[in-house]
Write a protein that holds these residues in place. Structure first.
Motif, PDB file in Angstrom:
ATOM      1  N   GLN A  92       0.831  -1.087  -0.152  1.00  0.00           N
ATOM      2  CA  GLN A  92       0.506  -0.014  -0.158  1.00  0.00           C
ATOM      3  C   GLN A  92       1.019   1.647  -0.270  1.00  0.00           C
ATOM      4  O   GLN A  92       0.424   2.109  -0.291  1.00  0.00           O
ATOM      5  N   ALA A  93       1.647   1.433   0.777  1.00  0.00           N
ATOM      6  CA  ALA A  93       3.020   2.693   0.916  1.00  0.00           C
ATOM      7  C   ALA A  93       3.556   2.440  -0.382  1.00  0.00           C
ATOM      8  O   ALA A  93       3.665   3.407  -0.832  1.00  0.00           O
ATOM      9  N   LEU A  94       4.293   1.749  -1.068  1.00  0.00           N
ATOM     10  CA  LEU A  94       5.140   1.738  -1.814  1.00  0.00           C
ATOM     11  C   LEU A  94       4.761   1.396  -3.275  1.00  0.00           C
ATOM     12  O   LEU A  94       5.309   2.466  -4.783  1.00  0.00           O
ATOM     13  N   SER A  95       3.266   1.223  -3.079  1.00  0.00           N
ATOM     14  CA  SER A  95       2.088   1.393  -5.034  1.00  0.00           C
ATOM     15  C   SER A  95       1.840   2.725  -4.804  1.00  0.00           C
ATOM     16  O   SER A  95       1.356   3.339  -6.164  1.00  0.00           O
ATOM     17  N   GLY A  96       1.800   3.458  -3.816  1.00  0.00           N
ATOM     18  CA  GLY A  96       1.381   4.831  -3.534  1.00  0.00           C
ATOM     19  C   GLY A  96      -0.381   5.370  -3.269  1.00  0.00           C
ATOM     20  O   GLY A  96      -1.070   6.359  -3.517  1.00  0.00           O
ATOM     21  N   LEU A  97      -0.796   3.899  -2.922  1.00  0.00           N
ATOM     22  CA  LEU A  97      -1.698   3.928  -2.944  1.00  0.00           C
ATOM     23  C   LEU A  97      -2.584   4.727  -1.076  1.00  0.00           C
ATOM     24  O   LEU A  97      -3.279   5.601  -1.257  1.00  0.00           O
ATOM     25  N   MET A  98      -1.230   4.443  -0.344  1.00  0.00           N
ATOM     26  CA  MET A  98      -1.554   5.680   0.923  1.00  0.00           C
ATOM     27  C   MET A  98      -1.429   7.351   0.304  1.00  0.00           C
ATOM     28  O   MET A  98      -2.197   8.051   1.279  1.00  0.00           O
ATOM     29  N   SER A  99      -1.048   7.464  -0.256  1.00  0.00           N
ATOM     30  CA  SER A  99      -0.449   9.078  -1.125  1.00  0.00           C
ATOM     31  C   SER A  99      -2.291   9.219  -1.132  1.00  0.00           C
ATOM     32  O   SER A  99      -2.706  10.382  -1.644  1.00  0.00           O
ATOM     33  N   ALA A 114      -6.981  -5.416   4.828  1.00  0.00           N
ATOM     34  CA  ALA A 114      -5.212  -5.968   4.103  1.00  0.00           C
ATOM     35  C   ALA A 114      -6.301  -5.641   2.435  1.00  0.00           C
ATOM     36  O   ALA A 114      -6.120  -7.111   1.637  1.00  0.00           O
ATOM     37  N   LEU A 115      -5.573  -4.607   1.603  1.00  0.00           N
ATOM     38  CA  LEU A 115      -6.850  -4.957   0.324  1.00  0.00           C
ATOM     39  C   LEU A 115      -5.753  -5.648  -0.725  1.00  0.00           C
ATOM     40  O   LEU A 115      -6.701  -6.109  -1.929  1.00  0.00           O
ATOM     41  N   PHE A 116      -4.341  -5.644  -0.809  1.00  0.00           N
ATOM     42  CA  PHE A 116      -4.233  -6.035  -1.829  1.00  0.00           C
ATOM     43  C   PHE A 116      -3.698  -7.860  -1.531  1.00  0.00           C
ATOM     44  O   PHE A 116      -3.224  -8.652  -2.280  1.00  0.00           O
ATOM     45  N   VAL A 118      -5.964  -9.130  -0.504  1.00  0.00           N
ATOM     46  CA  VAL A 118      -7.828  -9.129  -0.589  1.00  0.00           C
ATOM     47  C   VAL A 118      -7.880  -9.552  -2.091  1.00  0.00           C
ATOM     48  O   VAL A 118      -7.532 -10.632  -3.100  1.00  0.00           O
ATOM     49  N   LEU A 119      -6.966  -8.618  -3.040  1.00  0.00           N
ATOM     50  CA  LEU A 119      -7.237  -8.879  -4.418  1.00  0.00           C
ATOM     51  C   LEU A 119      -5.724  -9.923  -4.728  1.00  0.00           C
ATOM     52  O   LEU A 119      -5.911 -10.295  -5.988  1.00  0.00           O
ATOM     53  N   THR A 120      -4.772  -9.531  -4.669  1.00  0.00           N
ATOM     54  CA  THR A 120      -3.643 -10.804  -4.687  1.00  0.00           C
ATOM     55  C   THR A 120      -4.571 -12.118  -4.797  1.00  0.00           C
ATOM     56  O   THR A 120      -4.112 -13.455  -5.982  1.00  0.00           O
ATOM     57  N   GLY A 121      -4.583 -12.351  -3.993  1.00  0.00           N
ATOM     58  CA  GLY A 121      -5.737 -13.715  -3.566  1.00  0.00           C
ATOM     59  C   GLY A 121      -6.721 -13.805  -5.101  1.00  0.00           C
ATOM     60  O   GLY A 121      -6.232 -14.801  -5.391  1.00  0.00           O
ATOM     61  N   MET A 122      -7.560 -13.013  -4.949  1.00  0.00           N
ATOM     62  CA  MET A 122      -8.345 -13.132  -6.125  1.00  0.00           C
ATOM     63  C   MET A 122      -7.703 -13.094  -7.450  1.00  0.00           C
ATOM     64  O   MET A 122      -8.342 -14.088  -9.274  1.00  0.00           O
ATOM     65  N   PHE A 123      -6.727 -12.771  -7.915  1.00  0.00           N
ATOM     66  CA  PHE A 123      -6.117 -12.233  -8.775  1.00  0.00           C
ATOM     67  C   PHE A 123      -5.404 -14.519  -9.125  1.00  0.00           C
ATOM     68  O   PHE A 123      -5.070 -14.781 -10.093  1.00  0.00           O
ATOM     69  N   ALA A 124      -4.743 -14.608  -8.031  1.00  0.00           N
ATOM     70  CA  ALA A 124      -4.419 -15.339  -7.755  1.00  0.00           C
ATOM     71  C   ALA A 124      -5.556 -16.780  -9.126  1.00  0.00           C
ATOM     72  O   ALA A 124      -5.101 -17.634  -9.530  1.00  0.00           O
ATOM     73  N   VAL A 125      -6.471 -16.754  -8.153  1.00  0.00           N
ATOM     74  CA  VAL A 125      -7.771 -17.181  -8.768  1.00  0.00           C
ATOM     75  C   VAL A 125      -8.154 -17.253 -10.357  1.00  0.00           C
ATOM     76  O   VAL A 125      -8.198 -18.750 -11.056  1.00  0.00           O
ATOM     77  N   SER A 126      -7.855 -16.493 -10.784  1.00  0.00           N
ATOM     78  CA  SER A 126      -8.253 -16.020 -11.793  1.00  0.00           C
ATOM     79  C   SER A 126      -7.005 -16.690 -12.514  1.00  0.00           C
ATOM     80  O   SER A 126      -6.960 -17.527 -13.981  1.00  0.00           O
ATOM     81  N   SER A 150       2.807  -6.172  -8.689  1.00  0.00           N
ATOM     82  CA  SER A 150       2.132  -6.272  -9.371  1.00  0.00           C
ATOM     83  C   SER A 150      -0.048  -5.947  -8.882  1.00  0.00           C
ATOM     84  O   SER A 150       0.026  -5.402  -9.853  1.00  0.00           O
ATOM     85  N   VAL A 151       0.146  -6.408  -8.518  1.00  0.00           N
ATOM     86  CA  VAL A 151      -1.172  -6.551  -7.534  1.00  0.00           C
ATOM     87  C   VAL A 151      -1.884  -5.241  -7.565  1.00  0.00           C
ATOM     88  O   VAL A 151      -2.939  -4.922  -8.800  1.00  0.00           O
ATOM     89  N   ALA A 152      -1.343  -4.258  -7.193  1.00  0.00           N
ATOM     90  CA  ALA A 152      -1.158  -2.851  -5.731  1.00  0.00           C
ATOM     91  C   ALA A 152      -1.247  -1.906  -7.772  1.00  0.00           C
ATOM     92  O   ALA A 152      -1.898  -1.481  -7.388  1.00  0.00           O
ATOM     93  N   LEU A 153      -0.414  -2.217  -8.647  1.00  0.00           N
ATOM     94  CA  LEU A 153      -0.285  -1.732  -9.532  1.00  0.00           C
ATOM     95  C   LEU A 153      -1.948  -1.428 -10.243  1.00  0.00           C
ATOM     96  O   LEU A 153      -1.794  -1.054 -11.359  1.00  0.00           O
ATOM     97  N   ALA A 154      -1.707  -2.866 -10.447  1.00  0.00           N
ATOM     98  CA  ALA A 154      -2.538  -2.887 -11.614  1.00  0.00           C
ATOM     99  C   ALA A 154      -4.463  -2.826 -11.227  1.00  0.00           C
ATOM    100  O   ALA A 154      -4.924  -2.051 -12.081  1.00  0.00           O
ATOM    101  N   SER A 155      -4.292  -2.725  -9.972  1.00  0.00           N
ATOM    102  CA  SER A 155      -5.387  -2.852  -9.118  1.00  0.00           C
ATOM    103  C   SER A 155      -5.928  -0.650  -9.096  1.00  0.00           C
ATOM    104  O   SER A 155      -6.963  -0.540  -9.106  1.00  0.00           O
ATOM    105  N   MET A 156      -4.724  -0.103  -9.223  1.00  0.00           N
ATOM    106  CA  MET A 156      -5.043   1.346  -8.874  1.00  0.00           C
ATOM    107  C   MET A 156      -5.433   1.368 -10.736  1.00  0.00           C
ATOM    108  O   MET A 156      -4.548   3.303 -10.350  1.00  0.00           O
ATOM    109  N   VAL A 157      -5.216   1.214 -11.259  1.00  0.00           N
ATOM    110  CA  VAL A 157      -6.102   1.442 -13.265  1.00  0.00           C
ATOM    111  C   VAL A 157      -5.782   2.801 -13.344  1.00  0.00           C
ATOM    112  O   VAL A 157      -4.377   3.046 -13.979  1.00  0.00           O
TER     113      VAL A 157
END
Length: 193
Positions: A92-99, A114-116, A118-126, A150-157
Motif C-alpha cells: 500500500q505504501a510503496l505503490s502510492g495507494l496510501m498517498s 488488507a486490500l492487496f 485480498v486482491l492478490t488472492g483474487m488474481f491468483a484464482v483467475s 504488481s497487483v497493487a499497481l494493476a488495481s490502481m488502474v
C-alpha cells in the motif's frame, strides 16, 4: 469473537483444514511431498528460492508432477526486490495507494483492510482457473506467479496509468475522482451552498 474464535481468524480460515510442518525434519518433509503428490494445485507464498532446498519449488515439483499447477505469491516478484518480505501495508505504501487515501489535507492513510492481500488472492484464482483450463486441454501443469506490488499497481488502474503515461502524480482528493462524474466536482458545484 464468535464461539471463542477471533472473527479475523474466521474471515481468513473458515472451512479450511490446516497442518503445520517443519520442512527441516525429514519425516515432515516427506509428509509435505506426499500431500503434493496427490494435489492438483499448490499455492505458496514464501520468499523466492526459499523452497528449493526442500524440493518444494516449482522446478522440483514440476519434474515429479508435470501436471501440477503451482501458484507462487511473493511480495515484490522474483527480480529486484525479491528479498523484501511481502506485507500488504508495504505494498500500500510503496505503490502510492496510501498517498491517495483520505481527505486532501490529511496525512497518507492505509486502506481499512488488507486490500492487496485480498486482491492478490483474487488474481491468483483467475490465474489458477486459466491454468486448469490449459491443463484440461493439454495435460500440462502451469506456473502461476503473482506479487503484491504488481497487483497493487494493476488495481490502481487510472492512477497508475496517469503516472506512467502522463507524468501525473496522483494525490488525495477525498471523495472526488480525477475524471468521472458524479464524483468529480465541477467548478459550478463548488460554488453552490
Amino acid at each position: 469473537m464468535r464461539d471463542d474464535e477471533a472473527t479475523y481468524f474466521l474471515s481468513a480460515n473458515r472451512n479450511k483444514q490446516g497442518i503445520v510442518l517443519d520442512f527441516a525434519d525429514a519425516e515432515q518433509l516427506a509428509t509435505a511431498h506426499a500431500i503434493v503428490d496427490r494435489a492438483d494445485i499448490v499455492v505458496e507464498n514464501f520468499r523466492p528460492g526459499s523452497l528449493a532446498r526442500f524440493g518444494l519449488d516449482h522446478a522440483s515439483l514440476a519434474e515429479r508432477r508435470p501436471d501440477l499447477i503451482y501458484a507462487s505469491i511473493t511480495g515484490f516478484g522474483t527480480g529486484a526486490g525479491r528479498e523484501i518480505p511481502g506485507y500488504d501495508l508495504s505494498a500500500q505504501a510503496l505503490s502510492g495507494l496510501m498517498s491517495l487515501q483520505g481527505e486532501t489535507d490529511a496525512a497518507p492513510a492505509r486502506a481499512g483492510f488488507a486490500l492487496f492481500d485480498v486482491l492478490t488472492g483474487m488474481f491468483a484464482v483467475s490465474g489458477i482457473l486459466a491454468a486448469l483450463h490449459h491443463r484440461d486441454r493439454t495435460g500440462e501443469g502451469q506456473l502461476v506467479e503473482l506479487d503484491l506490488m504488481s497487483v497493487a499497481l494493476a488495481s490502481m488502474v487510472n492512477q497508475t496509468t496517469a503516472f506512467v503515461a502522463g507524468d501525473v502524480v496522483p494525490t488525495r482528493m477525498g471523495n472526488e475522482h480525477p475524471s468521472l462524474a458524479p464524483t468529480h466536482r465541477s467548478p459550478r458545484a463548488t460554488d453552490r451552498s
